[in-house]
Design an enzyme around this catalytic site. Structure first.
Site, PDB file in Angstrom:
ATOM      1  N   GLN A   1       0.830  -1.197   0.000  1.00 39.92           N
ATOM      2  CA  GLN A   1       0.000   0.000   0.000  1.00 39.92           C
ATOM      3  C   GLN A   1       0.865   1.248   0.000  1.00 39.92           C
ATOM      4  O   GLN A   1       1.887   1.313   0.671  1.00 39.92           O
ATOM      5  CB  GLN A   1      -0.894  -0.036   1.246  1.00 39.92           C
ATOM      6  CG  GLN A   1      -1.997   0.988   1.251  1.00 39.92           C
ATOM      7  CD  GLN A   1      -2.991   0.731   2.370  1.00 39.92           C
ATOM      8  OE1 GLN A   1      -3.143  -0.388   2.839  1.00 39.92           O
ATOM      9  NE2 GLN A   1      -3.668   1.766   2.807  1.00 39.92           N
TER      10      GLN A   1
ATOM     11  N   SER B   1       4.159  -6.240   2.817  1.00 37.23           N
ATOM     12  CA  SER B   1       2.920  -6.014   3.552  1.00 37.23           C
ATOM     13  C   SER B   1       1.719  -6.509   2.735  1.00 37.23           C
ATOM     14  O   SER B   1       1.561  -7.700   2.522  1.00 37.23           O
ATOM     15  CB  SER B   1       2.799  -4.533   3.916  1.00 37.23           C
ATOM     16  OG  SER B   1       1.732  -4.314   4.794  1.00 37.23           O
ATOM     17  N   LEU B   2       0.874  -5.601   2.264  1.00 38.03           N
ATOM     18  CA  LEU B   2      -0.279  -5.994   1.453  1.00 38.03           C
ATOM     19  C   LEU B   2       0.132  -6.875   0.282  1.00 38.03           C
ATOM     20  O   LEU B   2      -0.568  -7.825  -0.087  1.00 38.03           O
ATOM     21  CB  LEU B   2      -0.992  -4.740   0.934  1.00 38.03           C
ATOM     22  CG  LEU B   2      -2.115  -4.959  -0.080  1.00 38.03           C
ATOM     23  CD1 LEU B   2      -3.270  -5.719   0.547  1.00 38.03           C
ATOM     24  CD2 LEU B   2      -2.576  -3.624  -0.642  1.00 38.03           C
TER      25      LEU B   2
ATOM     26  N   ARG C   1      -9.315  -7.255   5.656  1.00 40.17           N
ATOM     27  CA  ARG C   1      -8.096  -6.806   6.324  1.00 40.17           C
ATOM     28  C   ARG C   1      -8.042  -5.283   6.378  1.00 40.17           C
ATOM     29  O   ARG C   1      -7.710  -4.682   7.402  1.00 40.17           O
ATOM     30  CB  ARG C   1      -6.880  -7.359   5.578  1.00 40.17           C
ATOM     31  CG  ARG C   1      -5.505  -6.961   6.133  1.00 40.17           C
ATOM     32  CD  ARG C   1      -4.431  -7.585   5.255  1.00 40.17           C
ATOM     33  NE  ARG C   1      -3.063  -7.345   5.712  1.00 40.17           N
ATOM     34  CZ  ARG C   1      -2.273  -6.376   5.302  1.00 40.17           C
ATOM     35  NH1 ARG C   1      -2.739  -5.486   4.412  1.00 40.17           N
ATOM     36  NH2 ARG C   1      -1.033  -6.269   5.743  1.00 40.17           N
TER      37      ARG C   1
ATOM     38  N   HIS D   1       1.347  -2.176  11.369  1.00 36.28           N
ATOM     39  CA  HIS D   1       2.467  -3.034  11.783  1.00 36.28           C
ATOM     40  C   HIS D   1       3.018  -2.638  13.150  1.00 36.28           C
ATOM     41  O   HIS D   1       4.228  -2.624  13.363  1.00 36.28           O
ATOM     42  CB  HIS D   1       3.561  -3.055  10.706  1.00 36.28           C
ATOM     43  CG  HIS D   1       3.075  -3.586   9.401  1.00 36.28           C
ATOM     44  ND1 HIS D   1       2.720  -4.905   9.227  1.00 36.28           N
ATOM     45  CD2 HIS D   1       2.842  -2.976   8.214  1.00 36.28           C
ATOM     46  CE1 HIS D   1       2.295  -5.083   7.989  1.00 36.28           C
ATOM     47  NE2 HIS D   1       2.350  -3.921   7.354  1.00 36.28           N
TER      48      HIS D   1
ATOM     49  N   GLN E   1       1.451 -10.800  10.696  1.00 38.86           N
ATOM     50  CA  GLN E   1       1.923  -9.749   9.802  1.00 38.86           C
ATOM     51  C   GLN E   1       1.247  -8.409  10.073  1.00 38.86           C
ATOM     52  O   GLN E   1       1.849  -7.349   9.921  1.00 38.86           O
ATOM     53  CB  GLN E   1       1.683 -10.166   8.342  1.00 38.86           C
ATOM     54  CG  GLN E   1       2.331  -9.246   7.327  1.00 38.86           C
ATOM     55  CD  GLN E   1       1.430  -8.938   6.161  1.00 38.86           C
ATOM     56  OE1 GLN E   1       0.258  -8.615   6.336  1.00 38.86           O
ATOM     57  NE2 GLN E   1       1.973  -9.050   4.968  1.00 38.86           N
TER      58      GLN E   1
END
Length: 307
Positions: free
Chosen positions: A11, A90-91, A115, A197, A246
Protein backbone atom coordinates in the site's frame (compact mmCIF):
# COMPACT_ATOMS: atom_id res chain seq x y z
CA UNK A 1 21.88 -20.47 -13.46
CA UNK A 2 20.36 -18.24 -10.79
CA UNK A 3 16.78 -18.22 -9.56
CA UNK A 4 14.04 -15.69 -10.21
CA UNK A 5 11.76 -14.07 -7.63
CA UNK A 6 8.55 -12.17 -8.34
CA UNK A 7 7.91 -9.42 -5.79
CA UNK A 8 4.81 -7.28 -5.23
CA UNK A 9 4.66 -3.74 -3.74
CA UNK A 10 2.46 -2.74 -0.83
CA UNK A 11 0.00 0.00 0.00
CA UNK A 12 1.21 3.46 -0.92
CA UNK A 13 2.19 2.62 -4.50
CA UNK A 14 -1.40 2.83 -5.78
CA UNK A 15 -2.51 5.39 -8.36
CA UNK A 16 -5.59 5.97 -10.47
CA UNK A 17 -5.19 4.11 -13.76
CA UNK A 18 -3.01 1.30 -12.41
CA UNK A 19 -3.20 -1.80 -14.64
CA UNK A 20 -5.72 -0.12 -16.98
CA UNK A 21 -3.51 -0.60 -20.04
CA UNK A 22 -3.27 -4.31 -19.20
CA UNK A 23 -7.04 -4.47 -18.71
CA UNK A 24 -7.67 -2.77 -22.04
CA UNK A 25 -5.18 -4.82 -24.04
CA UNK A 26 -5.08 -8.35 -22.62
CA UNK A 27 -7.92 -10.76 -21.96
CA UNK A 28 -6.02 -12.59 -19.22
CA UNK A 29 -5.52 -9.35 -17.26
CA UNK A 30 -9.12 -8.29 -17.88
CA UNK A 31 -10.40 -11.60 -16.52
CA UNK A 32 -8.51 -11.10 -13.24
CA UNK A 33 -9.94 -7.63 -12.59
CA UNK A 34 -13.43 -8.64 -13.70
CA UNK A 35 -13.33 -11.59 -11.29
CA UNK A 36 -12.05 -9.41 -8.45
CA UNK A 37 -14.76 -6.84 -9.15
CA UNK A 38 -17.48 -9.51 -9.15
CA UNK A 39 -16.76 -10.80 -5.63
CA UNK A 40 -17.05 -7.45 -3.83
CA UNK A 41 -19.91 -5.04 -3.13
CA UNK A 42 -17.86 -2.10 -4.38
CA UNK A 43 -17.02 -0.88 -7.90
CA UNK A 44 -13.41 -2.03 -7.98
CA UNK A 45 -12.86 -1.02 -11.61
CA UNK A 46 -14.00 2.52 -10.86
CA UNK A 47 -11.56 2.69 -7.92
CA UNK A 48 -8.68 1.42 -10.07
CA UNK A 49 -9.39 3.33 -13.26
CA UNK A 50 -11.38 6.54 -12.62
CA UNK A 51 -10.51 9.65 -10.60
CA UNK A 52 -11.81 9.08 -7.07
CA UNK A 53 -10.91 9.61 -3.41
CA UNK A 54 -11.55 6.02 -2.35
CA UNK A 55 -8.35 4.71 -3.89
CA UNK A 56 -6.40 6.03 -0.89
CA UNK A 57 -8.81 4.68 1.74
CA UNK A 58 -7.34 1.52 3.22
CA UNK A 59 -10.44 -0.66 2.86
CA UNK A 60 -10.59 0.14 -0.88
CA UNK A 61 -6.88 0.47 -1.56
CA UNK A 62 -6.12 -3.07 -0.47
CA UNK A 63 -8.41 -5.02 -2.85
CA UNK A 64 -7.69 -2.55 -5.68
CA UNK A 65 -3.92 -3.00 -5.33
CA UNK A 66 -4.07 -6.79 -5.16
CA UNK A 67 -6.40 -6.94 -8.18
CA UNK A 68 -4.11 -4.65 -10.21
CA UNK A 69 -0.96 -6.55 -9.26
CA UNK A 70 -2.43 -9.95 -10.06
CA UNK A 71 -3.88 -8.70 -13.35
CA UNK A 72 -0.40 -7.62 -14.44
CA UNK A 73 1.18 -10.81 -13.11
CA UNK A 74 -1.29 -13.03 -14.96
CA UNK A 75 -0.18 -11.64 -18.29
CA UNK A 76 3.50 -11.62 -17.35
CA UNK A 77 3.21 -15.29 -16.33
CA UNK A 78 1.44 -16.19 -19.56
CA UNK A 79 4.14 -14.32 -21.46
CA UNK A 80 6.61 -16.89 -20.15
CA UNK A 81 8.03 -15.59 -16.89
CA UNK A 82 8.91 -18.49 -14.59
CA UNK A 83 9.36 -17.73 -10.90
CA UNK A 84 11.08 -19.86 -8.27
CA UNK A 85 9.83 -17.89 -5.28
CA UNK A 86 7.44 -15.04 -4.48
CA UNK A 87 7.27 -12.25 -1.90
CA UNK A 88 5.31 -9.08 -1.29
CA UNK A 89 5.74 -6.09 0.98
CA UNK A 90 2.92 -6.01 3.55
CA UNK A 91 -0.28 -5.99 1.45
CA UNK A 92 1.76 -7.37 -1.46
CA UNK A 93 2.16 -10.63 0.45
CA UNK A 94 -1.43 -11.47 -0.53
CA UNK A 95 -0.56 -11.04 -4.20
CA UNK A 96 2.42 -13.33 -3.60
CA UNK A 97 0.21 -15.91 -1.88
CA UNK A 98 -2.18 -15.92 -4.83
CA UNK A 99 0.54 -15.96 -7.48
CA UNK A 100 2.31 -18.90 -5.82
CA UNK A 101 -0.91 -20.91 -5.73
CA UNK A 102 -1.59 -20.87 -1.98
CA UNK A 103 -4.76 -18.77 -2.17
CA UNK A 104 -7.50 -18.45 -4.76
CA UNK A 105 -8.11 -15.04 -6.32
CA UNK A 106 -11.66 -14.51 -4.98
CA UNK A 107 -10.55 -15.46 -1.46
CA UNK A 108 -7.55 -13.13 -1.64
CA UNK A 109 -9.68 -10.18 -2.77
CA UNK A 110 -12.34 -10.72 -0.12
CA UNK A 111 -9.68 -11.23 2.57
CA UNK A 112 -7.77 -8.02 1.84
CA UNK A 113 -11.02 -6.04 1.82
CA UNK A 114 -11.71 -7.41 5.30
CA UNK A 115 -8.10 -6.81 6.32
CA UNK A 116 -8.34 -3.19 5.21
CA UNK A 117 -11.54 -2.63 7.18
CA UNK A 118 -10.08 -4.20 10.32
CA UNK A 119 -6.83 -2.26 10.11
CA UNK A 120 -8.64 1.01 9.42
CA UNK A 121 -11.12 0.67 12.27
CA UNK A 122 -8.93 -0.76 15.05
CA UNK A 123 -7.34 2.51 16.21
CA UNK A 124 -9.31 5.79 16.28
CA UNK A 125 -7.98 8.39 13.86
CA UNK A 126 -5.26 10.49 15.43
CA UNK A 127 -4.27 7.99 18.12
CA UNK A 128 -1.63 6.24 16.01
CA UNK A 129 1.04 7.40 13.59
CA UNK A 130 4.05 6.32 11.54
CA UNK A 131 7.35 7.92 10.55
CA UNK A 132 10.21 7.08 8.19
CA UNK A 133 13.70 7.28 9.66
CA UNK A 134 16.43 7.99 7.09
CA UNK A 135 20.13 7.11 7.31
CA UNK A 136 20.12 5.70 10.85
CA UNK A 137 21.27 2.27 12.02
CA UNK A 138 18.50 -0.19 12.82
CA UNK A 139 20.09 -0.92 16.20
CA UNK A 140 19.88 2.75 17.17
CA UNK A 141 16.24 2.97 16.10
CA UNK A 142 15.31 -0.22 17.95
CA UNK A 143 17.01 1.05 21.12
CA UNK A 144 15.21 4.40 20.96
CA UNK A 145 11.84 2.66 20.46
CA UNK A 146 12.54 0.35 23.38
CA UNK A 147 13.48 3.23 25.68
CA UNK A 148 10.56 5.48 24.68
CA UNK A 149 7.61 5.36 27.11
CA UNK A 150 4.46 4.08 25.43
CA UNK A 151 3.91 1.94 22.37
CA UNK A 152 6.29 2.49 19.45
CA UNK A 153 8.23 -0.04 17.38
CA UNK A 154 9.91 -0.67 14.05
CA UNK A 155 7.20 -1.32 11.45
CA UNK A 156 9.27 -1.78 8.28
CA UNK A 157 12.86 -2.76 7.59
CA UNK A 158 12.67 -1.52 3.99
CA UNK A 159 16.35 -1.26 3.07
CA UNK A 160 19.60 0.08 4.50
CA UNK A 161 18.99 3.69 5.46
CA UNK A 162 15.18 3.50 5.41
CA UNK A 163 13.26 2.17 8.40
CA UNK A 164 9.68 3.01 9.37
CA UNK A 165 8.45 3.24 12.97
CA UNK A 166 4.85 2.99 14.14
CA UNK A 167 2.81 3.34 17.33
CA UNK A 168 0.89 5.66 19.62
CA UNK A 169 1.04 9.24 18.36
CA UNK A 170 2.52 10.70 21.56
CA UNK A 171 5.10 7.92 21.93
CA UNK A 172 6.05 8.15 18.27
CA UNK A 173 6.55 11.91 18.50
CA UNK A 174 8.89 11.39 21.47
CA UNK A 175 10.78 8.69 19.59
CA UNK A 176 11.17 11.03 16.59
CA UNK A 177 12.66 13.72 18.83
CA UNK A 178 15.03 11.20 20.41
CA UNK A 179 16.12 9.92 17.02
CA UNK A 180 16.87 13.43 15.77
CA UNK A 181 18.89 14.04 18.93
CA UNK A 182 20.72 10.75 18.25
CA UNK A 183 21.78 12.01 14.81
CA UNK A 184 19.12 10.71 12.42
CA UNK A 185 19.57 12.42 9.07
CA UNK A 186 15.82 12.85 8.57
CA UNK A 187 12.67 11.74 10.38
CA UNK A 188 9.53 12.13 8.27
CA UNK A 189 6.00 11.73 9.64
CA UNK A 190 3.95 9.72 7.14
CA UNK A 191 0.49 10.63 5.87
CA UNK A 192 -1.21 7.40 6.96
CA UNK A 193 -4.47 6.70 8.75
CA UNK A 194 -3.16 4.35 11.43
CA UNK A 195 -0.21 2.78 13.26
CA UNK A 196 0.18 -0.13 10.85
CA UNK A 197 2.47 -3.03 11.78
CA UNK A 198 2.47 -2.10 15.44
CA UNK A 199 1.19 -3.88 18.55
CA UNK A 200 -1.77 -1.50 18.53
CA UNK A 201 -3.15 -3.59 15.66
CA UNK A 202 -2.84 -6.94 17.45
CA UNK A 203 -6.64 -7.14 17.99
CA UNK A 204 -7.13 -6.53 14.26
CA UNK A 205 -4.73 -9.40 13.53
CA UNK A 206 -6.72 -11.70 15.79
CA UNK A 207 -9.99 -10.72 14.08
CA UNK A 208 -8.37 -11.37 10.70
CA UNK A 209 -7.27 -14.81 11.90
CA UNK A 210 -10.90 -15.59 12.81
CA UNK A 211 -11.95 -14.53 9.30
CA UNK A 212 -9.22 -16.70 7.75
CA UNK A 213 -10.67 -19.84 9.34
CA UNK A 214 -13.06 -20.12 6.40
CA UNK A 215 -10.43 -19.32 3.75
CA UNK A 216 -8.89 -22.28 1.95
CA UNK A 217 -5.10 -22.52 1.72
CA UNK A 218 -3.88 -25.02 -0.89
CA UNK A 219 -1.71 -27.90 0.31
CA UNK A 220 0.74 -27.53 -2.55
CA UNK A 221 2.19 -24.20 -3.69
CA UNK A 222 5.45 -22.65 -4.82
CA UNK A 223 7.45 -21.13 -1.95
CA UNK A 224 6.94 -17.58 -0.81
CA UNK A 225 8.84 -15.53 1.75
CA UNK A 226 6.76 -14.14 4.60
CA UNK A 227 7.10 -10.64 6.05
CA UNK A 228 6.89 -11.63 9.71
CA UNK A 229 9.91 -13.95 9.80
CA UNK A 230 11.64 -13.34 6.43
CA UNK A 231 11.66 -17.09 5.88
CA UNK A 232 10.54 -19.42 3.11
CA UNK A 233 7.02 -20.83 3.59
CA UNK A 234 5.96 -24.13 2.02
CA UNK A 235 3.68 -25.51 4.75
CA UNK A 236 0.00 -24.58 4.38
CA UNK A 237 -0.58 -24.96 8.12
CA UNK A 238 1.67 -21.95 8.83
CA UNK A 239 0.07 -19.45 6.46
CA UNK A 240 -2.89 -18.16 8.49
CA UNK A 241 -0.86 -17.61 11.66
CA UNK A 242 1.78 -15.74 9.67
CA UNK A 243 -0.88 -13.52 8.09
CA UNK A 244 -2.30 -12.75 11.52
CA UNK A 245 1.13 -11.83 12.87
CA UNK A 246 1.92 -9.75 9.80
CA UNK A 247 -0.76 -7.20 10.76
CA UNK A 248 1.04 -6.19 13.97
CA UNK A 249 4.63 -7.35 13.37
CA UNK A 250 7.56 -5.66 11.65
CA UNK A 251 7.75 -6.10 7.88
CA UNK A 252 11.21 -7.61 7.38
CA UNK A 253 11.58 -6.70 3.73
CA UNK A 254 15.34 -6.24 3.63
CA UNK A 255 15.79 -9.56 5.45
CA UNK A 256 13.35 -11.24 3.01
CA UNK A 257 15.39 -10.09 0.02
CA UNK A 258 18.59 -11.24 1.70
CA UNK A 259 17.06 -14.67 2.38
CA UNK A 260 16.19 -15.07 -1.30
CA UNK A 261 19.65 -13.98 -2.41
CA UNK A 262 21.17 -16.51 0.00
CA UNK A 263 19.02 -19.16 -1.68
CA UNK A 264 20.47 -18.32 -5.09
CA UNK A 265 18.01 -15.75 -6.40
CA UNK A 266 19.78 -13.24 -8.62
CA UNK A 267 16.85 -11.86 -10.63
CA UNK A 268 13.93 -9.95 -9.13
CA UNK A 269 10.83 -8.89 -11.06
CA UNK A 270 8.69 -6.26 -9.34
CA UNK A 271 5.10 -6.60 -10.57
CA UNK A 272 2.64 -3.82 -9.85
CA UNK A 273 2.36 -0.03 -9.59
CA UNK A 274 5.49 2.05 -9.19
CA UNK A 275 9.15 1.24 -8.64
CA UNK A 276 9.35 1.22 -4.85
CA UNK A 277 10.79 -2.26 -4.43
CA UNK A 278 13.27 -1.77 -7.26
CA UNK A 279 14.51 1.31 -5.42
CA UNK A 280 14.92 -0.68 -2.22
CA UNK A 281 16.79 -3.36 -4.14
CA UNK A 282 19.46 -0.92 -5.28
CA UNK A 283 20.21 -0.18 -1.62
CA UNK A 284 20.01 -3.80 -0.42
CA UNK A 285 22.18 -5.32 -3.14
CA UNK A 286 22.84 -3.39 -6.34
CA UNK A 287 24.51 -6.43 -7.91
CA UNK A 288 21.14 -8.14 -8.36
CA UNK A 289 19.22 -7.87 -11.62
CA UNK A 290 15.89 -6.15 -10.91
CA UNK A 291 13.17 -4.89 -13.24
CA UNK A 292 9.70 -3.51 -12.60
CA UNK A 293 6.59 -4.23 -14.66
CA UNK A 294 3.93 -1.58 -14.03
CA UNK A 295 2.73 -0.73 -17.54
CA UNK A 296 2.39 -2.48 -20.90
CA UNK A 297 5.46 -0.59 -22.11
CA UNK A 298 7.46 -2.29 -19.35
CA UNK A 299 6.88 -5.70 -20.95
CA UNK A 300 9.88 -5.11 -23.20
CA UNK A 301 12.01 -5.49 -20.08
CA UNK A 302 11.07 -9.18 -20.03
CA UNK A 303 12.83 -9.59 -23.35
CA UNK A 304 15.95 -8.04 -21.85
CA UNK A 305 15.84 -10.61 -19.03
CA UNK A 306 15.88 -13.43 -21.54
CA UNK A 307 18.50 -11.88 -23.79
Amino acid sequence: MGKTAVIFPGQGAQYVGMAKDFYDNFEDSKAVIDTADSVLDIDLKKICFEENEDINKTEYTQPAMVAAELAIYEHVKNAGLKADVFAGLSLGEYSALTACGAMKLPDAIRTVRQRGILMQNEVPLGQGAMAAVIATDAEVIAKVCEETPGNVQIANYNCPGQIVISGETEALDKACEALQAAGAKRVIKLNVSGPFHSKMLEPAGEKLYAYLRDVEIADDFLPYVCNADACYVTDASEVKTLLMRQVYSSVRWQQSIEAMIADGVDTFVEVGPGKTLSGFMRKINKEMKCINIATVDDLKKLEELNA
